[in-house]
Design a protein around this motif. Structure first.
Motif, PDB file in Angstrom:
ATOM      1  N   VAL B 139     -32.530  46.210  -3.752  1.00  0.00           N
ATOM      2  CA  VAL B 139     -32.058  45.434  -3.839  1.00  0.00           C
ATOM      3  C   VAL B 139     -34.296  45.002  -4.070  1.00  0.00           C
ATOM      4  CG1 VAL B 139     -29.646  44.837  -4.183  1.00  0.00           C
ATOM      5  CG2 VAL B 139     -31.142  44.011  -2.070  1.00  0.00           C
ATOM      6  N   PRO B 140     -34.457  43.798  -4.540  1.00  0.00           N
ATOM      7  CA  PRO B 140     -35.852  43.648  -4.862  1.00  0.00           C
ATOM      8  C   PRO B 140     -36.248  42.459  -3.713  1.00  0.00           C
ATOM      9  CG  PRO B 140     -35.168  43.698  -7.338  1.00  0.00           C
ATOM     10  CD  PRO B 140     -33.971  44.119  -6.242  1.00  0.00           C
ATOM     11  N   TRP B 141     -36.800  42.797  -2.722  1.00  0.00           N
ATOM     12  CA  TRP B 141     -37.054  41.743  -1.398  1.00  0.00           C
ATOM     13  C   TRP B 141     -37.037  40.323  -2.208  1.00  0.00           C
ATOM     14  CZ3 TRP B 141     -40.744  46.050   0.537  1.00  0.00           C
ATOM     15  CH2 TRP B 141     -40.219  47.264   0.415  1.00  0.00           C
ATOM     16  N   PRO B 142     -36.569  39.541  -0.220  1.00  0.00           N
ATOM     17  CA  PRO B 142     -36.506  38.129  -1.484  1.00  0.00           C
ATOM     18  C   PRO B 142     -37.106  37.245  -1.330  1.00  0.00           C
ATOM     19  CG  PRO B 142     -35.557  38.360   0.579  1.00  0.00           C
ATOM     20  CD  PRO B 142     -35.903  40.108   0.235  1.00  0.00           C
ATOM     21  N   VAL B 143     -38.778  37.895  -1.017  1.00  0.00           N
ATOM     22  CA  VAL B 143     -39.742  37.090  -1.297  1.00  0.00           C
ATOM     23  C   VAL B 143     -40.517  37.464  -1.575  1.00  0.00           C
ATOM     24  CG1 VAL B 143     -39.120  36.386   1.237  1.00  0.00           C
ATOM     25  CG2 VAL B 143     -40.855  38.076   0.725  1.00  0.00           C
ATOM     26  N   PRO B 144     -42.241  36.864  -2.311  1.00  0.00           N
ATOM     27  CA  PRO B 144     -43.119  37.203  -3.173  1.00  0.00           C
ATOM     28  C   PRO B 144     -43.613  38.216  -2.098  1.00  0.00           C
ATOM     29  CG  PRO B 144     -43.170  35.234  -2.647  1.00  0.00           C
ATOM     30  CD  PRO B 144     -41.745  35.780  -2.076  1.00  0.00           C
ATOM     31  N   GLU B 145     -44.686  39.346  -2.783  1.00  0.00           N
ATOM     32  CA  GLU B 145     -45.194  40.366  -1.973  1.00  0.00           C
ATOM     33  C   GLU B 145     -46.206  39.548  -1.185  1.00  0.00           C
ATOM     34  OE1 GLU B 145     -45.983  43.767  -4.386  1.00  0.00           O
ATOM     35  OE2 GLU B 145     -48.520  43.998  -3.462  1.00  0.00           O
ATOM     36  N   GLU B 146     -46.630  38.759  -1.333  1.00  0.00           N
ATOM     37  CA  GLU B 146     -48.060  37.900  -0.423  1.00  0.00           C
ATOM     38  C   GLU B 146     -47.523  37.557   0.571  1.00  0.00           C
ATOM     39  OE1 GLU B 146     -51.187  37.133  -1.251  1.00  0.00           O
ATOM     40  OE2 GLU B 146     -50.879  38.302  -3.175  1.00  0.00           O
ATOM     41  N   LEU B 211     -38.635  47.606   6.222  1.00  0.00           N
ATOM     42  CA  LEU B 211     -38.347  45.933   5.824  1.00  0.00           C
ATOM     43  C   LEU B 211     -36.993  45.791   5.481  1.00  0.00           C
ATOM     44  CD1 LEU B 211     -41.963  46.432   4.178  1.00  0.00           C
ATOM     45  CD2 LEU B 211     -41.534  44.512   5.559  1.00  0.00           C
ATOM     46  N   GLU B 212     -36.449  46.731   4.448  1.00  0.00           N
ATOM     47  CA  GLU B 212     -35.231  46.630   3.662  1.00  0.00           C
ATOM     48  C   GLU B 212     -34.157  46.245   4.652  1.00  0.00           C
ATOM     49  OE1 GLU B 212     -32.557  50.030   2.828  1.00  0.00           O
ATOM     50  OE2 GLU B 212     -32.744  49.559   0.290  1.00  0.00           O
ATOM     51  N   ARG B 213     -34.662  46.620   6.137  1.00  0.00           N
ATOM     52  CA  ARG B 213     -33.403  46.248   7.216  1.00  0.00           C
ATOM     53  C   ARG B 213     -33.659  45.530   7.450  1.00  0.00           C
ATOM     54  NH1 ARG B 213     -34.666  49.819  11.291  1.00  0.00           N
ATOM     55  NH2 ARG B 213     -34.806  51.980  10.125  1.00  0.00           N
ATOM     56  N   TYR B 214     -35.008  44.981   7.906  1.00  0.00           N
ATOM     57  CA  TYR B 214     -34.657  43.366   8.152  1.00  0.00           C
ATOM     58  C   TYR B 214     -34.174  42.346   6.914  1.00  0.00           C
ATOM     59  CZ  TYR B 214     -37.760  39.359   8.856  1.00  0.00           C
ATOM     60  OH  TYR B 214     -38.534  37.623   8.919  1.00  0.00           O
ATOM     61  N   PHE B 215     -34.766  42.693   5.830  1.00  0.00           N
ATOM     62  CA  PHE B 215     -34.555  41.655   4.766  1.00  0.00           C
ATOM     63  C   PHE B 215     -32.727  41.768   5.091  1.00  0.00           C
ATOM     64  CE2 PHE B 215     -38.656  42.018   2.700  1.00  0.00           C
ATOM     65  CZ  PHE B 215     -39.036  40.695   3.318  1.00  0.00           C
ATOM     66  N   ASP B 216     -32.231  43.168   5.187  1.00  0.00           N
ATOM     67  CA  ASP B 216     -30.754  43.060   5.068  1.00  0.00           C
ATOM     68  C   ASP B 216     -29.894  42.166   5.963  1.00  0.00           C
ATOM     69  OD1 ASP B 216     -30.614  44.651   2.860  1.00  0.00           O
ATOM     70  OD2 ASP B 216     -29.693  46.402   3.810  1.00  0.00           O
TER      71      ASP B 216
END
Lengths: 84, 221
Positions: B139-146, B211-216
């Motif tokens: 799923v798209p990451w919950p924060v903007p790329e910046e 990064l995905e694991r971090y956001f999950d």
């Protein structure tokens, strides 16, 4: 197989082709198959976008820089070298 | 450019447009300004590359200094078969490799079969509907790329790079951090084009996964 009717590219395979795709190394037919799948699959689209984001972010990590002492030592060495 | 490989690179090279001839002339004639500017603009990348192999920042600095001294010593022998920067980066790799205990043995990279995404994320191959499609898609990451460059996520990225096998790390540092081309990277590291791409593929996939694991883990359960 009828020309132009390659079997659909499943997600499991698509993720393995992402770098070849980004490096423009897929043969035209494979590329078309890749893009056709992408247009229909929001997960693969999200995956590709995350890889792209990853690449962009890696390219913007802050630079390291040499300490002033190390720099000065190098410039001194350069002067000696230039004189020799 | 030894190898005839000018494939479209996905990442632009850094704008080091001053050509090698001018640089070489400047250095050879003892123009300190030329040397000093070159040291400023290239040492950052050289440090990051050295840090791939050596654990400490202090040792990495020594490697970079030694590399520059080697450049001066061998400048007259530089044969211009590659770009100056490629030659310099190659010197860094050689010095840093010999400094590092865990010197990379020259085992050919043969790991093309290992998938980059956890196989359990996909539906089984024998599944009646949608075989080999995502079961648990990203799923798209919950924060903007910046925001990825800020605070904790930056640490996640740096940690992921450090955790990569050395062969992947050196490729990702050159390609994605330093913006080197595929051909330059192959030259510096002595890799075939295919191996370079395989290593890059795995390295990038691992950083994305971190990064995905971090956001999950952040998701409210």
């Amino acid at each position: 197989m009828i020309q132009g009717e390659l079997p659909e590219l499943p997600c499991r395979q698509l993720v393995e082709l992402v770098t070849d795709y980004l490096e423009d190394r897929l043969p035209p037919q494979e590329r078309a198959r890749f893009e056709a799948h992408l247009a229909d699959c929001e997960y693969c689209e999200a995956y590709l976008e995350q890889i792209r984001q990853t690449i962009r972010v890696l390219g913007r990590l802050p630079e390291e820089s040499l300490s002033v002492e190390a720099r000065d030592a190098l410039l001194t060495a350069f002067r000696d070298w230039a004189r020799s | 450019m030894g190898r005839a490989d000018s494939s479209a690179d996905s990442v632009e090279r850094r704008p080091d447009s001053r050509d090698d001839e001018t640089l070489l002339e400047g250095i050879s004639s003892g123009d300190e300004r030329v040397f000093s500017e070159l040291v400023s603009s290239w040492s950052g990348g050289m440090l990051r590359l050295a840090l791939v192999y050596v654990g400490s920042r202090a040792v990495a600095e020594e490697v970079v200094q030694e590399a520059w001294l080697t450049v001066l010593r061998d400048l007259r022998r530089f044969e211009r078969r590659s770009a100056l920067r490629t030659w310099v980066l190659g010197i860094v790799v050689n010095l840093a490799r010999s400094r590092s205990r865990a010197e990379r043995r020259s085992i050919p990279v043969a790991l093309a079969d290992e998938p980059v995404v956890d196989p359990s994320r996909f539906r089984p191959s024998h599944s009646a509907s949608w075989p080999d499609h995502w079961a648990l898609g990203p799923v798209p990451w919950p924060v903007p790329e910046e925001a990825l460059l800020a605070g904790e996520t930056r640490e996640v990225i740096l940690g992921a790079i450090v955790g990569l096998p050395a062969a992947q790390r050196e490729v990702i540092v050159l390609r994605d951090l330093e913006g080197a081309s595929a051909a330059e990277t192959c030259n510096v590291l002595g890799l075939t084009d295919t191996n370079q791409r395989v290593l890059l593929h795995r390295g990038r996939a691992r950083v994305r996964e971190a990064l995905e694991r971090y956001f999950d883990a952040m998701e409210p359960t």
